[in-house]
Design an enzyme around this catalytic site. Structure first.
Site, short mmCIF file in Angstrom:
data_model
loop_
_atom_site.label_atom_id
_atom_site.label_comp_id
_atom_site.label_asym_id
_atom_site.label_seq_id
_atom_site.Cartn_x
_atom_site.Cartn_y
_atom_site.Cartn_z
N HIS A 1 1.31 -1.32 0.11
CA HIS A 1 0.07 -0.32 0.30
C HIS A 1 1.19 1.28 -0.15
CE1 HIS A 1 -3.75 -1.65 1.82
NE2 HIS A 1 -3.40 -2.62 0.47
N GLU B 1 1.62 4.44 1.97
CA GLU B 1 1.17 4.33 3.03
C GLU B 1 2.85 3.35 3.54
OE1 GLU B 1 -2.93 5.41 2.77
OE2 GLU B 1 -1.80 3.57 2.55
N CYS C 1 -2.75 0.28 7.34
CA CYS C 1 -1.98 1.45 6.70
C CYS C 1 -2.32 2.04 8.20
CB CYS C 1 -2.28 1.97 5.75
SG CYS C 1 -1.40 1.05 4.16
N CYS D 1 -5.73 2.65 4.75
CA CYS D 1 -6.78 1.14 5.86
C CYS D 1 -6.60 1.27 6.82
CB CYS D 1 -6.52 0.27 4.50
SG CYS D 1 -4.94 -0.35 4.72
#
Length: 154
Positions: free
Chosen positions: A60, A62, A97, A87
């Site tokens: 992801h 981040e 995240c 998320c």
């Protein structure tokens, strides 16, 4: 060279636009959003940036950006800019995240587009707020954040 420091609408828009630009670099996926993230220190210095699937198909944005933070960097005054709400639940890895951001000590998150409940229930902003993190949604950039994900939304 430092850019405008986080916390003003103009600076937040500049940094969030960069996050949206990074989202456009993501390899497309049928099972994950294309997201960009930028971490900015309190003085306006870019600390790190990343985008989804940059190094690994399950990354992801981040997560990718946080992995690039130089060791020993204090993120207590930093802002994470993400094109999509970080998320709060995750299907591909055990740690979402929002949890990674909380653990890193970040105190502020700015995002453009609230995560649709397509893959998992969106709880990231709520988890961040519950941890005392300031969360700002700049919905005026939501369309830019949605664009690299339109194939998922049909």
């Amino acid at each position: 060279m430092a850019e405008p420091p986080p916390g003003t609408t103009d600076a937040d828009l500049v940094w969030l636009e960069l996050a949206c630009d990074l989202a456009a670099l993501c390899p497309p996926s049928e099972t994950a959003y294309s997201v960009g993230a930028v971490i900015v220190a309190a003085d306006g210095t870019r600390v790190a940036r990343g985008h989804s699937r940059e190094d690994d198909p399950h990354d992801h944005a981040e997560e990718s950006a946080l992995r690039r933070v130089p060791p020993g960097t204090d993120l207590g005054g930093a802002t994470v800019y993400s094109s999509l709400e970080p998320c709060g639940r995750r299907a591909s890895r055990p740690r979402p995240c929002a949890e990674l951001i909380i653990e890193a000590g970040v105190r502020r998150v700015v995002f453009a587009w609230r995560e649709p409940d397509l893959f998992v229930e969106a709880t990231g902003a709520d988890r961040l707020r519950a941890a005392g993190i300031e969360v700002v949604e700049l919905a005026e950039l939501a369309e830019r954040a949605r664009t690299p994900n339109l194939h998922l939304l049909d």
